[in-house]
Design a protein around this motif. Structure first.
Motif, PDB file in Angstrom:
ATOM      1  N   ASP A   4     -63.395   8.069 -10.391  1.00 17.73           N
ATOM      2  CA  ASP A   4     -63.704   8.281  -8.693  1.00 17.73           C
ATOM      3  C   ASP A   4     -65.343   8.358  -9.072  1.00 17.73           C
ATOM      4  O   ASP A   4     -65.660   7.898 -10.098  1.00 17.73           O
ATOM      5  CB  ASP A   4     -62.766  10.217  -9.357  1.00 17.73           C
ATOM      6  N   VAL A   5     -65.788   9.133  -7.922  1.00 17.13           N
ATOM      7  CA  VAL A   5     -67.321   9.223  -8.356  1.00 17.13           C
ATOM      8  C   VAL A   5     -67.607   9.378  -8.971  1.00 17.13           C
ATOM      9  O   VAL A   5     -68.771   8.770  -9.958  1.00 17.13           O
ATOM     10  CB  VAL A   5     -67.652   9.315  -6.465  1.00 17.13           C
ATOM     11  N   ASP A   6     -67.601  10.750  -9.776  1.00 18.55           N
ATOM     12  CA  ASP A   6     -68.656  11.634 -11.343  1.00 18.55           C
ATOM     13  C   ASP A   6     -67.731  10.975 -11.854  1.00 18.55           C
ATOM     14  O   ASP A   6     -68.931  10.495 -12.853  1.00 18.55           O
ATOM     15  CB  ASP A   6     -67.847  12.489 -10.404  1.00 18.55           C
ATOM     16  N   SER A   7     -66.760  10.198 -12.267  1.00 21.78           N
ATOM     17  CA  SER A   7     -66.490   9.370 -13.062  1.00 21.78           C
ATOM     18  C   SER A   7     -67.008   8.022 -13.910  1.00 21.78           C
ATOM     19  O   SER A   7     -67.239   8.063 -14.429  1.00 21.78           O
ATOM     20  CB  SER A   7     -64.894   9.535 -13.475  1.00 21.78           C
ATOM     21  N   LEU A   8     -67.427   7.331 -12.443  1.00 24.09           N
ATOM     22  CA  LEU A   8     -67.771   6.611 -12.758  1.00 24.09           C
ATOM     23  C   LEU A   8     -69.446   6.216 -12.747  1.00 24.09           C
ATOM     24  O   LEU A   8     -70.133   6.037 -13.520  1.00 24.09           O
ATOM     25  CB  LEU A   8     -67.772   5.568 -11.766  1.00 24.09           C
ATOM     26  N   LYS A   9     -69.969   7.649 -12.278  1.00 24.87           N
ATOM     27  CA  LYS A   9     -71.106   8.125 -12.448  1.00 24.87           C
ATOM     28  C   LYS A   9     -71.552   8.056 -14.066  1.00 24.87           C
ATOM     29  O   LYS A   9     -72.484   7.790 -15.007  1.00 24.87           O
ATOM     30  CB  LYS A   9     -72.238   9.233 -12.074  1.00 24.87           C
ATOM     31  N   LEU A  10     -70.825   8.607 -14.386  1.00 25.29           N
ATOM     32  CA  LEU A  10     -70.663   9.384 -16.314  1.00 25.29           C
ATOM     33  C   LEU A  10     -70.878   8.184 -16.651  1.00 25.29           C
ATOM     34  O   LEU A  10     -71.782   7.747 -17.599  1.00 25.29           O
ATOM     35  CB  LEU A  10     -70.222  10.056 -16.554  1.00 25.29           C
ATOM     36  N   VAL A  11     -69.694   7.252 -17.043  1.00 20.47           N
ATOM     37  CA  VAL A  11     -69.228   6.065 -17.994  1.00 20.47           C
ATOM     38  C   VAL A  11     -70.135   5.379 -17.180  1.00 20.47           C
ATOM     39  O   VAL A  11     -71.157   4.951 -18.403  1.00 20.47           O
ATOM     40  CB  VAL A  11     -67.641   5.312 -17.123  1.00 20.47           C
ATOM     41  N   CYS A  12     -71.032   4.988 -16.875  1.00 18.09           N
ATOM     42  CA  CYS A  12     -72.224   4.163 -16.000  1.00 18.09           C
ATOM     43  C   CYS A  12     -72.795   4.988 -17.087  1.00 18.09           C
ATOM     44  O   CYS A  12     -74.326   3.992 -17.888  1.00 18.09           O
ATOM     45  CB  CYS A  12     -72.587   3.821 -14.832  1.00 18.09           C
ATOM     46  N   GLU A  13     -73.354   5.415 -16.886  1.00 14.72           N
ATOM     47  CA  GLU A  13     -74.997   6.195 -17.222  1.00 14.72           C
ATOM     48  C   GLU A  13     -74.554   6.012 -19.028  1.00 14.72           C
ATOM     49  O   GLU A  13     -75.806   5.945 -19.749  1.00 14.72           O
ATOM     50  CB  GLU A  13     -75.033   8.172 -17.323  1.00 14.72           C
TER      51      GLU A  13
END
Length: 254
Positions: free
Chosen positions: A175-184
């Motif tokens: 999901d959007v939040d998880s994608l942002k987290l793993v990309c960080e």
């Protein structure tokens, strides 16, 4: 440097090339993106680089820091610094996350892994990627959601510390939040390991909002037909692949 030189490959016992005279050079610290329609060979490329047993390299070579790895087994390539975040990570029943990572880390470093330090580091890293610490003792990827499997792949990346990272559709299942987290986590890794390189295989440019590419390549008919920057990915998002031939035109920017 990771260099794919004029690779043509097929599934073993098949005479049909999936990749056709494909060449790609990824220098230290660079971020590259592969995009293209379904069935063009994007995932095949990632598997061939890692030495998947189902594929046979018919012509060409794969060089890592100037040395051929074409004849090396998967584990040997991993020890040389290659890492693949798989599109559909493997489930291994009976082997816990902690056992898998501790064994893999020791295999990469060639040194005995201190259990206390390992558990402490792993618990902190699991918090970083948004995984519950009880997954430390669960069988590898067993019962994990699609998003949890992808986070677990990034957890492995953080522990194995590869030089060349391939992300095969990391954004699927997140999901959007998880994608942002793993990309960080990936960006932090690239900051800490400035010589590490990244190859992103994706259908959609959303992930490129977080992982900024140096080059975007369009793969079609088993070969790279056009190379550009982030604008090329945005053009694909706007117009799709329907007009890909007109985009390529007579100008091959490879």
């Amino acid at each position: 440097m990771l260099e794919i030189k004029n690779i043509s490959c097929s599934i073993k016992d098949s005479n049909v090339d999936i990749l056709n005279d494909l060449s790609l050079k990824i220098n230290s610290g660079e971020v590259h993106v592969i995009m293209g329609p379904n069935g063009t060979g994007k995932s095949t490329l990632s598997k061939v680089i890692m030495g998947h047993y189902k594929y046979e390299v018919n012509t060409g070579d794969i060089l890592l820091d100037g040395e051929s790895i074409k004849d090396l087994e998967v584990d040997e390539r991993a020890r040389r610094g290659l890492f693949l975040c798989m599109q559909d990570p493997t489930v291994i029943e009976g082997v816990s996350n902690s056992e898998f990572l501790r064994t893999a880390r020791g295999s990469i470093t060639g040194e005995k892994v201190n259990l206390y330090t390992f558990i402490k580091d792993m618990e902190n890293s699991m918090k970083d990627v948004g995984l519950d610490s009880n997954m430390l003792h669960r069988s590898l990827n067993m019962g994990f959601s699609g998003g949890e499997k992808k986070k677990n792949e990034i957890l492995q990346m953080k522990f194995l510390k590869p030089k060349y990272i391939i992300l095969d559709e990391l954004d699927s299942g997140l999901d959007v939040d998880s994608l942002k987290l793993v990309c960080e986590n990936i960006n932090n890794y690239l900051i800490e390991n400035k010589e590490a390189s990244l190859l992103i295989i994706t259908h959609y440019p959303r992930i490129l909002e977080y992982l900024k590419p140096d080059f975007v390549h369009i793969l079609k008919d088993g070969n790279i037909k056009k190379t550009g920057g982030i604008d090329l990915a945005l053009e694909i998002e706007k117009n799709g692949y329907t007009n890909i031939d007109s985009m390529i035109g007579n100008d091959n920017d490879e």
